[in-house]
Design a protein around this motif. Structure first.
Motif: not given
Length: 211
Positions: A15-22, A24-30, A38-41, A45-46
């Motif tokens: 289950x990589x969902x939490x780190x994937x979300x982290x 993506x959020x990091x990249x978008x902010x950068x 981007x949340x784990x939820x 969902x995708x």
């Protein structure tokens, strides 16, 4: 007879969902974009969808060219993030791989981007257990096509696909192979199929199916 075990990734091996979300959020902010985190939820969902569908769902408010460019940037960063940080493995994964390798050839097929499977294998040193991998990002083919492609490429006489969601079952039926449901994962199956309640039970389950 050459028998292969072909594994799904998310909901089956980890289950990589939490780190994937982290990531993506990091990249978008950068990039300086003012978008919700981007949340784990969101990621859950995708899971299992092809990358084009993910872009349409998460970034559908953007013009098509921009949403796919953002997706590519997030996925590239995700691969590097997971290569360093990994995800959450299901219990007894490596010890079960060792047992399975004594009798079967092991493979991975996922609807992920190029580099995602490699990040998983590199972070944990699991590459030695697998003979081949394939994914949507390599050839823009869906999971059913890639299961069949990998089986042909490796001259498999028989194969089991181990996955956790209905789409995995549907893809396996399309490819013409047998399916095992990782019921500890993210989804349910609308058909009666062999059920894997925990990953370490797979060798025993296969013995009952093959013998």
């Amino acid at each position: 007879m050459k028998t292969g075990l072909i594994f799904d990734m998310d909901g089956t091996l980890w289950d990589s969902s939490e780190n994937v979300a982290a990531s993506w959020t990091e990249k978008i902010k950068s990039l300086g974009l003012k978008r919700p985190d981007i949340t784990k939820q969101d990621v859950m969902s995708i899971m299992g969808l092809t990358m084009d569908r993910i872009a349409d769902i998460l970034f559908g408010d953007l013009p098509e060219k921009e949403r796919y460019e953002l997706l590519d940037q997030c996925c590239d960063h995700e691969n590097e993030y997971l290569r360093i940080h990994g995800g959450v493995l299901y219990p007894d994964l490596e010890s079960t791989f060792r047992r399975l390798r004594k009798k079967y050839s092991l493979y991975i097929v996922s609807n992920c981007q190029s580099g995602y499977i490699e990040a998983f294998l590199e972070h944990y040193g699991f590459g030695k257990y697998f003979d081949d991998i394939e994914c949507y990002g390599n050839n823009l083919k869906g999971k059913g096509d890639n299961i069949a492609l990998l089986a042909r490429r490796n001259r498999l006489d028989k194969a089991y696909y181990i996955g956790d969601i209905q789409g995995d079952y549907d893809a396996t039926m399309q490819a013409g192979f047998d399916f095992i449901h990782a019921s500890y994962g993210f989804g349910k199956i609308d058909h009666t199929v062999p059920e894997l309640k925990k990953f370490s039970d797979l060798p025993k389950l296969l013995e009952s199916l093959i013998n």
